[in-house]
Design an enzyme around this catalytic site. Sequence first.
Site, PDB file in Angstrom:
ATOM      1  N   LEU A   8       1.863  -8.629   9.234  1.00 44.22           N
ATOM      2  CA  LEU A   8       3.676  -8.727  10.105  1.00 44.22           C
ATOM      3  C   LEU A   8       3.737  -7.047  10.265  1.00 44.22           C
ATOM      4  O   LEU A   8       4.476  -6.502  10.034  1.00 44.22           O
ATOM      5  CB  LEU A   8       4.582  -9.399  10.135  1.00 44.22           C
ATOM      6  CG  LEU A   8       5.161  -9.408  10.296  1.00 44.22           C
ATOM      7  CD1 LEU A   8       5.408 -10.898  11.416  1.00 44.22           C
ATOM      8  CD2 LEU A   8       7.145 -10.282  10.154  1.00 44.22           C
ATOM      9  N   LYS A  14      -0.934 -10.419  12.562  1.00 40.44           N
ATOM     10  CA  LYS A  14      -2.722 -10.816  12.503  1.00 40.44           C
ATOM     11  C   LYS A  14      -2.828 -11.418  11.292  1.00 40.44           C
ATOM     12  O   LYS A  14      -2.151 -11.271   9.860  1.00 40.44           O
ATOM     13  CB  LYS A  14      -3.207  -9.348  12.308  1.00 40.44           C
ATOM     14  CG  LYS A  14      -2.849  -8.573  13.795  1.00 40.44           C
ATOM     15  CD  LYS A  14      -3.362  -7.081  13.947  1.00 40.44           C
ATOM     16  CE  LYS A  14      -1.816  -6.485  13.007  1.00 40.44           C
ATOM     17  NZ  LYS A  14      -0.386  -5.843  13.408  1.00 40.44           N
ATOM     18  N   TYR A  91       6.103  10.419  -1.569  1.00 40.27           N
ATOM     19  CA  TYR A  91       8.018  10.292  -1.295  1.00 40.27           C
ATOM     20  C   TYR A  91       8.109   9.092  -2.282  1.00 40.27           C
ATOM     21  O   TYR A  91       8.391   8.968  -3.706  1.00 40.27           O
ATOM     22  CB  TYR A  91       7.998   8.431  -0.199  1.00 40.27           C
ATOM     23  CG  TYR A  91       7.976   8.671   1.101  1.00 40.27           C
ATOM     24  CD1 TYR A  91       7.459   9.404   1.819  1.00 40.27           C
ATOM     25  CD2 TYR A  91       8.519   8.040   2.185  1.00 40.27           C
ATOM     26  CE1 TYR A  91       6.586   9.243   3.272  1.00 40.27           C
ATOM     27  CE2 TYR A  91       8.189   7.828   3.525  1.00 40.27           C
ATOM     28  CZ  TYR A  91       7.491   8.730   4.249  1.00 40.27           C
ATOM     29  OH  TYR A  91       7.904   8.728   5.157  1.00 40.27           O
ATOM     30  N   GLY A  98       5.739   2.651   4.858  1.00 41.16           N
ATOM     31  CA  GLY A  98       5.852   1.699   5.106  1.00 41.16           C
ATOM     32  C   GLY A  98       4.380   1.095   4.884  1.00 41.16           C
ATOM     33  O   GLY A  98       3.432   1.984   4.020  1.00 41.16           O
ATOM     34  N   ASP A 100       1.927  -0.853   5.652  1.00 42.91           N
ATOM     35  CA  ASP A 100       0.706  -0.264   6.430  1.00 42.91           C
ATOM     36  C   ASP A 100       0.146   0.948   5.938  1.00 42.91           C
ATOM     37  O   ASP A 100      -1.104   1.293   6.225  1.00 42.91           O
ATOM     38  CB  ASP A 100       1.170  -0.436   7.541  1.00 42.91           C
ATOM     39  CG  ASP A 100       1.990   0.698   8.447  1.00 42.91           C
ATOM     40  OD1 ASP A 100       3.037   0.684   7.840  1.00 42.91           O
ATOM     41  OD2 ASP A 100       2.020   0.381   9.583  1.00 42.91           O
ATOM     42  N   THR A 122       2.887   0.918  17.444  1.00 40.62           N
ATOM     43  CA  THR A 122       4.287   0.987  17.490  1.00 40.62           C
ATOM     44  C   THR A 122       4.452   2.292  17.522  1.00 40.62           C
ATOM     45  O   THR A 122       4.723   2.669  18.756  1.00 40.62           O
ATOM     46  CB  THR A 122       4.931  -0.558  16.370  1.00 40.62           C
ATOM     47  OG1 THR A 122       5.034  -1.604  17.530  1.00 40.62           O
ATOM     48  CG2 THR A 122       6.603   0.325  17.517  1.00 40.62           C
TER      49      THR A 122
END
Length: 192
Positions: A8, A14, A91, A98, A100, A122
Amino acid sequence: MSDWLFDLGNSRFKAAPLRDDGQVGAVRVWAHGAERLEQGGAALPDGATARLASVASPALTGQVVDALAARFARVELIRVEAECAGVRIAYADPARFGVDRFLALLAAHALGGPALVVGVGTALTIDLLDASGRHHGGRIAASPTVMRQALQARAAQLPASGGRYSEFADDTADALASGCGGAAVALVERSL
């Protein structure tokens, strides 16, 4: 094919079956949003396990989890871990990284060697991974498509799409394609 993988993103949803041989089957893609998810719900498969990676809002992620829970015996929401499969995220708060990007780093590390991992959706994301699996951080910028849309939103006469790349374009559509695409390429080259 009772196990499925779901992604998502910020603009698309997908899905792909995980085949018995461990390979991923044909990918299905939908534009997402609450109304589209409901319309596309009938097209969602049924199965044993759904594995979902989401960078979407918590509200939309919750809707998708609920829709999958109605069709699958088990739903797994993939989360970022500080260390996994030899990859160590830079991080301080891995939950802010993320999923992804995390999955892309895992895949890059599995291939071996250092990598500059670039994702274009995006957002344009760039992450540096050394050969030992240490993530050195990354960059996030607007993708060329979002750059075009932002320009068109502020100047309606500019086309939001179209044109071809040229070093020095001789029309507006080509100049926009060249500028936005060139900005993305320049950031990747600078990162490299």
